[in-house]
Design an enzyme around this catalytic site. Structure first.
Site, PDB file in Angstrom:
ATOM      1  N   HIS A   1       0.805  -1.209   0.000  1.00 47.13           N
ATOM      2  CA  HIS A   1       0.000   0.000   0.000  1.00 47.13           C
ATOM      3  C   HIS A   1       0.846   1.271   0.000  1.00 47.13           C
ATOM      4  O   HIS A   1       0.404   2.315  -0.495  1.00 47.13           O
ATOM      5  CB  HIS A   1      -0.944   0.014   1.202  1.00 47.13           C
ATOM      6  CG  HIS A   1      -1.990  -1.055   1.132  1.00 47.13           C
ATOM      7  ND1 HIS A   1      -2.857  -1.327   2.172  1.00 47.13           N
ATOM      8  CD2 HIS A   1      -2.308  -1.945   0.156  1.00 47.13           C
ATOM      9  CE1 HIS A   1      -3.662  -2.318   1.835  1.00 47.13           C
ATOM     10  NE2 HIS A   1      -3.342  -2.711   0.612  1.00 47.13           N
TER      11      HIS A   1
ATOM     12  N   LEU B   1      -3.289  -9.539   5.736  1.00 46.13           N
ATOM     13  CA  LEU B   1      -3.124  -9.245   4.313  1.00 46.13           C
ATOM     14  C   LEU B   1      -1.908  -8.364   4.064  1.00 46.13           C
ATOM     15  O   LEU B   1      -1.657  -7.948   2.934  1.00 46.13           O
ATOM     16  CB  LEU B   1      -4.383  -8.581   3.747  1.00 46.13           C
ATOM     17  CG  LEU B   1      -5.658  -9.421   3.821  1.00 46.13           C
ATOM     18  CD1 LEU B   1      -6.850  -8.641   3.283  1.00 46.13           C
ATOM     19  CD2 LEU B   1      -5.505 -10.728   3.061  1.00 46.13           C
ATOM     20  N   PHE B   2      -1.163  -8.053   5.113  1.00 37.04           N
ATOM     21  CA  PHE B   2       0.173  -7.457   5.036  1.00 37.04           C
ATOM     22  C   PHE B   2       0.211  -6.123   4.294  1.00 37.04           C
ATOM     23  O   PHE B   2       1.201  -5.794   3.635  1.00 37.04           O
ATOM     24  CB  PHE B   2       1.166  -8.436   4.382  1.00 37.04           C
ATOM     25  CG  PHE B   2       1.009  -9.852   4.843  1.00 37.04           C
ATOM     26  CD1 PHE B   2       0.985 -10.167   6.196  1.00 37.04           C
ATOM     27  CD2 PHE B   2       0.840 -10.886   3.937  1.00 37.04           C
ATOM     28  CE1 PHE B   2       0.814 -11.472   6.629  1.00 37.04           C
ATOM     29  CE2 PHE B   2       0.676 -12.195   4.351  1.00 37.04           C
ATOM     30  CZ  PHE B   2       0.658 -12.486   5.712  1.00 37.04           C
ATOM     31  N   CYS B   3      -0.853  -5.329   4.396  1.00 39.07           N
ATOM     32  CA  CYS B   3      -0.928  -4.040   3.698  1.00 39.07           C
ATOM     33  C   CYS B   3      -0.617  -4.198   2.217  1.00 39.07           C
ATOM     34  O   CYS B   3       0.018  -3.337   1.592  1.00 39.07           O
ATOM     35  CB  CYS B   3       0.012  -3.012   4.340  1.00 39.07           C
ATOM     36  SG  CYS B   3      -0.574  -2.401   5.921  1.00 39.07           S
ATOM     37  N   ALA B   4      -1.049  -5.324   1.667  1.00 39.26           N
ATOM     38  CA  ALA B   4      -0.948  -5.583   0.229  1.00 39.26           C
ATOM     39  C   ALA B   4      -2.199  -6.362  -0.162  1.00 39.26           C
ATOM     40  O   ALA B   4      -2.130  -7.439  -0.724  1.00 39.26           O
ATOM     41  CB  ALA B   4       0.316  -6.371  -0.087  1.00 39.26           C
TER      42      ALA B   4
END
Length: 453
Positions: A129, A374-377
């Site tokens: 992100h 979701l690991f900022c992705a």
């Protein structure tokens, strides 16, 4: 001027000593165990070398670019010599600028604010992100996730060639995925961008801590990365590269340090002459501690011999992938295929397990810290999971039934400070949890998973 430190005389070896390597954490099953920090992709532990260097400098701390006193002069010299150290670490060209920011996110937002008028931005949906979202004031083309490095280059070439109008353009691409750890074909993407009159910025947040970087050799226009992923805490980051767009743009922040001269006009207004150096985008009192910690980490990685660090990390990557492959319920996530080169970042799901509960069990029962979610992705992880875009995908996701697709994933990540034993403990824990189940029940509480009392 220089700050003396005993750490500078110590022999640096791999793995590099990090803070927290002796921290004990309690287990829900009783007793304590040394904490296994396997969440480097979020924030790497501070190198002992960095901590020692900062501690040695701390008594000499003073204002930067502000005073005639000895400590101010020393701090200014330290700040600017740190800039030179980072430039050398990145292989910057003579004309490049190194601007200190707060993080990768801040660096890319700075570049977004410096885009020329009518600039089009091209970014793959696979980005973190921090590099996916800053371009709100530009026309953005979001490119579909490629399934091979060659397809990534072809997709970008086609998009750049078809742009209308054929004006200024910027490509933003990651160097190593924060989800899969896979390496992207940066040099080939840079060549494609330049062949079509575009520029390219490299998000090196996950690449810089794991792999040597050379801006000139890769032929990218800018590089952005964060100190806290490079074993250097204290909230500092870097944007390094071409100066022209940065010099032409309005200062990212308006204030002291960015201005060379300020004068009142006869009509009561104010005239400002802004710096054209990196100071133009470094208004306010700079984070000299954070900047010095980045420079210290750069020196430590270089002195340790990056090639040897990469070789050791690749051995750990192989060990983890082979160990997970032996557990039938585990599926490792990959965009480019199982044999794609990657750094020490690996995400996976476990059949029949809610990923958040699995991560909680690793922590509570084995003292192992990993990441779940979701690991900022979000677009990338949902593509890899094959899940619906509307799935919440965070720790509060509903319990997965046996055989049901998980709504989020588990990420294990490691680096130069990771002991071999921590990797072996992780693989043993995965096998035991899959074979025997968790020893404890887990529930969601305020957005995180905890042992149920």
């Amino acid at each position: 001027m220089s700050v003396s430190t005993a750490a500078a005389d110590q022999t640096v070896c791999a793995p590099l000593p990090v803070l927290g390597r002796d921290v004990l954490v309690p287990l829900v099953t009783g007793g304590e165990v040394t904490y296994a920090a396997l969440d480097y992709a979020a924030s790497a532990p501070a190198l002992q070398r960095v901590w020692d260097d900062v501690a040695a400098y701390a008594p000499y701390y003073g204002s930067v670019h502000r005073g005639a006193g000895y400590l101010s002069q020393l701090s200014t010299d330290l700040f600017e010599s740190s800039r030179a150290t980072v430039a050398e670490f990145l292989g910057c060209r003579d004309s490049d600028q190194v601007v200190f920011t707060r993080s990768t996110t801040d660096s890319l937002n700075l570049l977004a604010a410096a885009l020329p008028a009518d600039c089009q931005v091209f970014v793959f949906e696979t980005e973190h992100h921090a590099s996916l979202l800053p371009w709100r004031d530009a026309e953005v083309d979001f490119l579909n996730a490629p399934r091979t490095p060659a397809q990534a280059v072809e997709t970008l070439e086609r998009a750049l060639a078809d742009r209308d109008p054929y004006g200024p353009a910027l490509v933003c691409v990651t160097g190593a995925s924060n989800v899969t750890g896979e390496l992207w074909p940066v040099k080939e993407l840079a060549a494609a961008a330049h062949a079509h009159g575009a520029r390219i910025v490299l998000d090196a947040a996950q690449l810089a801590p794991h792999h040597p970087l050379d801006i000139a050799e890769l032929d990218v226009d800018w590089v952005a990365f964060s100190g806290h992923k490079l074993y250097a805490p204290f909230g500092s980051g870097v944007l390094a590269g071409r100066a022209d767009w940065l010099q032409s743009a309005e200062p990212y922040l308006a204030g002291g340090g960015a201005s060379r001269k300020v004068a009142r006009r006869a009509d009561g207004g104010v005239d400002v002459e802004w710096h054209t150096t990196a100071a133009r985008h470094e208004a306010g009192s700079p984070n000299v501690i954070g900047v010095y910690s980045i420079a210290s980490a750069c020196k430590a990685l270089t002195e340790a011999g990056f090639d040897s660090l990469v070789e050791r990390e690749q051995a750990l990557v192989t060990e983890v992938l082979e160990g997970l492959a032996e557990v039938g319920a585990v599926r490792v996530l990959s965009l480019f295929g199982d044999d794609a080169p990657r750094v020490g970042v690996i995400s996976f799901v476990v059949e029949g397990w809610n990923s958040s509960h699995f991560a909680a069990a690793l922590s509570a029962e084995y003292g192992i810290g990993v990441r779940d979610g979701l690991f900022c992705a979000h677009p990338l992880v949902r593509t890899l999971l094959g899940s619906d875009p509307q799935d919440p995908g965070e720790c509060g996701a509903p319990e997965a039934e046996p055989g049901e697709r998980s709504l989020n994933a588990i990420r294990v990540s490691f680096g130069a400070g990771t002991p071999d034993e921590h990797v072996k403990r992780f693989l043993r824990a995965v096998r035991e949890l899959v074979e025997d189940g968790a020893k404890w029940n887990y529930r969601t509480e305020e957005g995180r998973c905890v042992p149920a009392v």
